[in-house]
Every structure is written in structure tokens, then in C-alpha cells.
Design an enzyme around this catalytic site. Structure first.
Site, mmCIF file in Angstrom:
data_model
loop_
_atom_site.group_PDB
_atom_site.id
_atom_site.type_symbol
_atom_site.label_atom_id
_atom_site.label_comp_id
_atom_site.label_asym_id
_atom_site.label_seq_id
_atom_site.Cartn_x
_atom_site.Cartn_y
_atom_site.Cartn_z
ATOM 1 C CG ASP A 21 38.550 54.538 43.688
ATOM 2 O OD1 ASP A 21 38.850 54.604 45.168
ATOM 3 O OD2 ASP A 21 39.178 55.674 43.270
ATOM 4 C CG ASN A 23 39.781 54.705 48.568
ATOM 5 O OD1 ASN A 23 40.311 54.787 47.311
ATOM 6 N ND2 ASN A 23 40.759 54.671 49.503
ATOM 7 C CG ASP A 25 43.213 54.629 46.314
ATOM 8 O OD1 ASP A 25 41.695 54.386 45.214
ATOM 9 O OD2 ASP A 25 43.115 53.714 46.694
ATOM 10 C CG ASP A 29 37.475 51.011 47.404
ATOM 11 O OD1 ASP A 29 36.423 50.344 47.556
ATOM 12 O OD2 ASP A 29 38.126 52.148 47.000
ATOM 13 C CG ASP A 200 49.087 31.974 43.291
ATOM 14 O OD1 ASP A 200 48.457 32.650 42.660
ATOM 15 O OD2 ASP A 200 50.321 32.283 43.544
ATOM 16 C CD GLU A 262 31.167 20.975 51.224
ATOM 17 O OE1 GLU A 262 31.360 20.261 50.203
ATOM 18 O OE2 GLU A 262 29.908 20.548 52.179
ATOM 19 C CG ASP A 330 47.739 35.012 35.810
ATOM 20 O OD1 ASP A 330 48.112 36.319 35.973
ATOM 21 O OD2 ASP A 330 47.331 34.247 36.531
HETATM 22 C C1 NOJ Z 1 49.888 33.060 39.476
HETATM 23 C C2 NOJ Z 1 48.520 34.273 39.300
HETATM 24 O O1 NOJ Z 1 47.650 33.775 39.140
HETATM 25 C C3 NOJ Z 1 49.687 35.300 38.484
HETATM 26 O O2 NOJ Z 1 48.489 36.447 38.435
HETATM 27 C C4 NOJ Z 1 50.474 35.573 39.663
HETATM 28 O O3 NOJ Z 1 51.396 36.176 39.312
HETATM 29 C C5 NOJ Z 1 51.535 34.436 40.218
HETATM 30 N N1 NOJ Z 1 50.364 32.937 40.551
HETATM 31 C C6 NOJ Z 1 52.608 34.290 41.195
HETATM 32 O O4 NOJ Z 1 52.253 34.558 42.032
#
Ligand code: NOJ
Length: 533
Positions: A21, A23, A25, A29, A200, A262, A330
Site C-alpha cells: 500500500d 497511500n 488506505d 496499489d 480468467d 512476443e 484461490d
Molecule cells: C477465477 C478467479 O481466479 C477467481 O478468483 C474468481 O473468483 C473467479 N474466476 C470468477 O472470476
């Protein structure tokens, strides 16, 4: 072979809310990332992938994009981004962005229009269906975050489809205008100079045209998360997705072809290896790297790993470049999955396998999942299906830089709590400790750069016995041997004939392993890299 930058690179994933961070908060960032670029080059990584930074209501922390061509004010401005990119490139660091094409935020102007009326020109940019005869959802599809994947919309009396939250409506990628608009987004960032995208949920992007029910999953057990009740047979991995991946690839390749450097595409795809391989491209090239998440989910023992590595190598298409991932934003962290000792062995494995490794921020410190009290939960995944251990806040906590207030991450209280041992488990402290996992990562990254055999060399399995896995990496006259002990017990590692007189390049353990004239004694949870002479 002449290696391309992304084939020899080590990629480092930054979760921007939690990196640095600037700034005050409590949220990381872009200027914060810029301040830490020397730390990243000092660590020895070659490219950073930054999780989403575009304007977003942050219901899914940036994976709900409301404007693809700008920066969310909590992260900074486009000028900050350009500055970061310039400073990264000056240091030889590549920058990859997170591209979220499957869905937008429900606040995106496209969806606001689409939702307004059935005859709105943007109606078919999203997936709208009438109710079933009984008034219920059009089919049985379940959101990845639990509950029906269909949301009833009072305004026009239809359901819309969302693979994730109801605030994340899925785009209709069968619509040519959606494709054109999203391809323009890619060009917008490529033109600014970004070196690639992590895409994603690539395998979600196209759904079966007639929306049949998904079949039940015979292996479903309560506690797995509701999405696992069904197999996502019709809602994901449809043949048409490959045409889209190839069109994206053409855009990326057009930059290299014009001498503009590339650019690369990495697909986020959770599928079995045989299906994953299709994302390298069927008739035409697909993404450069379909993410290979096997190390995250796999049973951690020598035989399972050996089989997974050799099967993956064997399944790769000709010209398909391998890649390995140990953690991400995740999934539970590697130190939590395997413990501190095996997290070090895992580091050696990740950075000595053939192909491009991706490292998740904080794993180089051995960060573990942080306990999040119910009142502190931020992740919508946890909020929707609480208590199953599916929440992702524990792996998204602030990066600890030093022993000062808030671990040098921020001058304010961080948006998620720090791990309990941050006063000792932080970058400054561990840099000075020759026995720390951070020092091990630095040495491994340096070794990988010094020895092309480790990145682009051939891979050959030498042996797998009990808790011991041994493989060789060879490039031109360079021959290296990697031996990993996945267990508690010490093992005697006889030198193969060709490795006689070999030189020890690295061990997970601080002091030198015990060598006999014809063998090396590999201690509990020890991994070594040797060079044949
Ligand atoms: C996969 C991402 O890695 C995850 O964090 C996200 O919640 C879902 N896609 C939905 O975008």
C-alpha cells in the site's frame, strides 16, 4: 532450440490488494507495486502477473469488471499503470494482466443496457432465457459459488446466467459484437505495452447452445461445495471455445510479428490433463500456456508426482511448452497443504521441472493460510457457503515486508489481517537468514538462471522409490540431477555411474549433506540439485 522469454521466465503472481500500500488506505496499489520492483528483481523472478486492477464494485475483488479499459481508483490511475510498466520494463521485468472475459460486473454499462429491455441492442451480449414451464430456472446449472446459476430479473421477466456471483453475469461469446469488443480490450492493453494476459476461466467461456441439464456427479459428497453436485459437462469446455482462444492468440501473435515483442496468453483452466492439452490449440494455436495446476491438487508423494510429471510430459502436443503452478489466490497455500519442510521440497520441484513456473506471492516466505474470524470475512465464496473451508481470504493476506508497523505493508490497518508470526516471517528478516525459505528461493531462482538445463533442458525420470524421486535435466553438455525426499526418513542415494564425482549445487538444508564415496545421504525432507562432472 532458441528459447523465447516466456519459456525461460519465472512468473510471480501479485494479488494487488495485498502486496504494498502506498497511500495509507490499508489496500495495496500500483504505486506500491512500483516501489517493490527491486525486491522482485532481487528475488530473481522475470515476470509479474497482477490479478485484476480495472474498475470494479469489488464484489469478487476485481473479478467483476465494470470497465475493461481503466484502473480502479483504489489501485491508482492509468498514469500509475503506465509508470509501473515503464519501471518494470526498465528492469527487464515483464508485466502480465488478468483478463476476465467470461463475465462482467452487473454494473458494467453493457449489462445495464442489456438488462434495460428485451429489445435493447445489447440484450444478446449476455445470456437471457425464459423461465422453465414451472416458472423455475431454465436448467439445473449451479453457480461455482453455490446456488442456481440463473438469476431472475424482474425488469424484463427473464433469467440471466452467471457462472459465479449474480453480480457477475456471463457474456454471450457466441455474439460477434461481444468478441469484437473484447478483442479491442486486449489490443488496448497490448498497445500500452503489456506483455501478456492470464485469461480468467477460459474453459467456461462458451456454453452448449441448447443449455441441457448437467448430469449429476457420482463422486459428490456433502462439504465439497454445491457446484460439485453436477458435472459441468454442458456449461464448460465446449468445442467452440478453441476458436476464440485461437482468435485471441492471433491478436497476441500480431504484436510479435510486427517486431513489437512476443506477447503471451496463459489460460486459467481446471480440467484433466487430456482436456487441458486441447487448449494449446486444436487446428490452430490456442493459448501459449494452459495453466497446469496439478501440483496444487495432487496427493504429495513420490510415485504420484512421478506419474503426474511423466504423464503430463507425454501428453504435451509437439511444440506445447510445459508449465507448473504451486499456488494461487484461490487455493490453500503450499505451506498449509504440505507443511514448512515439504514447502521447501516443493520449491525445489517447482523450479527444477521443465517449463515455466508460476509462483504465488508470499509462498517464497512460507506463508501459511491465515485464520480469518467470521466477522473479518470478505470473500464472497466464504460468505455464500460458510464453514466448508472454501473461503479464499486466508491466502490473500498482506505481504509482510519487515518488522515495522503493519509489516511495512501499509501505514493503516490492512484490509485483511496479517499472519500471526509476521514479526519474524517477513522479507527483511528472512533475507538476512541463510537458512530461511526465502534464501532458498533466491538461490533456486539464481541457479535456474545460471543453468539453462533447469529451464529448457530435457527431462528424464531416473528413479522413483518409496519416498524418493530422482530426475535428470540435460541441456547440451550440462547434466543436472535432482533428488527429492518426500518423507521423514533419511535415504541413501547411490550416485548413478554418470554422476560420479558430481558437485552439489543446492540443498534445501543449510548445511552440506553427508556424502559417502558412492552415495549421498539424503536427510529427512531434503531435496538436492547435483551437477554431473
Ligand atoms: C477465477 C478467479 O481466479 C477467481 O478468483 C474468481 O473468483 C473467479 N474466476 C470468477 O472470476
Amino acid at each position: 532450440m532458441t528459447a523465447l522469454w516466456w519459456q525461460t521466465a519465472v512468473i510471480y503472481q501479485i494479488y494487488p490488494r495485498s502486496f504494498q500500500d502506498s497511500n495509507g488506505d490499508g489496500i495495496g496499489d500500483l504505486q506500491g507495486i512500483a516501489q517493490r520492483l527491486d525486491d522482485l528483481t532481487g528475488l530473481g523472478v522475470d515476470a509479474i502477473w497482477i490479478s485484476p486492477i480495472s474498475p470494479s464494485p469489488m464484489v469478487d475483488f476485481g473479478y467483476d469488471v465494470a470497465d475493461y479499459c481503466d484502473i480502479d481508483p483504489c489501485f491508482g490511475t492509468l498514469a500509475d499503470f503506465d509508470g509501473l510498466l515503464r519501471q518494470a520494463h526498465r528492469r527487464g521485468l515483464k508485466v502480465l494482466l488478468d483478463f476476465v472475459p467470461n463475465h462482467t460486473s452487473d454494473q458494467h454499462p453493457w449489462f445495464v443496457e442489456s438488462r434495460a429491455a428485451k429489445d435493447n441492442p445489447k440484450r444478446d451480449w449476455y445470456i437471457w432465457r425464459d423461465a422453465a414451464a414451472d416458472g423455475g430456472a431454465p436448467n439445473n446449472w449451479i453457480s461455482d459459488f453455490g446456488g442456481s446459476a440463473w438469476q431472475w430479473d424482474e425488469i424484463t421477466g427473464q433469467y440471466y446466467y452467471h457462472a459465479f456471483l449474480k453480480e457477475q453475469p456471463d457474456l454471450n461469446w457466441r455474439h460477434p459484437d461481444v468478441q469484437a469488443a473484447m478483442f479491442d480490450v486486449m489490443r488496448f492493453w497490448f498497445d500500452r505495452g503489456v506483455d501478456g494476459f492470464r485469461i480468467d476461466v477460459l474453459w467456461h467461456m462458451v456454453k452448449a447452445a441448447d443449455f441441457p441439464d448437467n448430469p449429476p456427479n457420482p463422486d459428490y459428497r456433502p462439504g465439497m461445495g454445491e457446484m460439485h453436485r453436477l458435472l459441468q459437462l454442458h456449461s464448460t469446455d465446449q468445442p467452440e471455445v478453441h476458436g476464440i482462444a485461437s482468435a485471441m492468440r492471433d491478436i497476441a501473435d500480431s504484436y510479435g510479428a510486427r517486431g513489437l515483442g512476443e506477447r503471451i496468453l496463459i489460460g486459467e483452466i481446471y480440467l484433466p490433463v487430456d482436456r487441458l492439452m486441447h487448449y494449446y490449440g486444436l487446428k490452430r494455436p490456442g493459448v501459449h500456456l494452459p495453466f497446469n495446476f496439478q501440483l496444487i491438487d495432487m496427493k504429495w508423494d513420490a510415485r504420484t508426482l512421478a506419474a503426474a510429471i511423466t504423464d503430463y510430459e507425454a501428453a504435451l502436443p509437439r511444440d506445447g511448452w510445459p508449465n507448473w503452478v504451486l499456488g494461487n489466490h484461490d487455493r490453500p497455500r503450499v505451506a498449509t497443504r504440505l507443511g514448512q519442510a515439504q514447502a521447501r521440497v516443493a520449491a525445489v520441484l517447482l523450479l527444477t521441472l521443465r517449463g515455466t513456473p508460476t509462483l504465488y506471492y508470499g509462498d517464497e516466505l512460507g506463508l501459511s493460510d491465515v485464520r480469518i474470524e467470521p466477522a473479518q470475512v470478505k470473500d464472497p465464496r466464504e460468505l455464500r457457503e460458510p464453514g466448508l473451508g472454501l473461503g479464499r481470504d486466508p491466502v490473500r493476506t498482506p505481504m509482510p515486508w519487515d518488522g515495522s508497523d503493519n509489516a511495512g505493508f501499509s501505514t493503516a490497518k490492512p484490509w485483511l489481517p496479517l499472519h500471526a508470526d509476521w514479526r519474524t516471517r517477513n522479507v527483511a528478516r528472512m533475507t538476512d537468514d541463510p537458512g530461511s525459505i526465502l534464501t532458498l528461493y533466491r538461490r533456486l531462482l539464481a541457479l535456474r538462471h545460471e543453468h539453462p538445463a533447469l529451464s529448457i533442458g530435457d527431462f528424464a525420470l531416473v528413479s522413483v522409490e518409496d519416498e524418493l524421486l530422482i530426475y535428470a535435466r540435460r541441456h547440451e553438455s550440462q547434466l543436472l540431477l535432482v533428488a527429492l525426499n518426500f518423507g521423514e526418513r533419511p535415504h541413501r542415494l547411490p550416485w548413478p555411474d554418470w554422476a560420479h564425482g558430481g558437485r552439489l549445487l543446492l540443498s534445501t538444508h543449510e548445511d552440506t549433506p553427508l556424502a559417502e564415496h558412492d552415495a549421498l545421504l539424503l536427510r529427512s525432507h531434503e531435496a538436492v540439485v547435483l551437477e554431473a562432472r
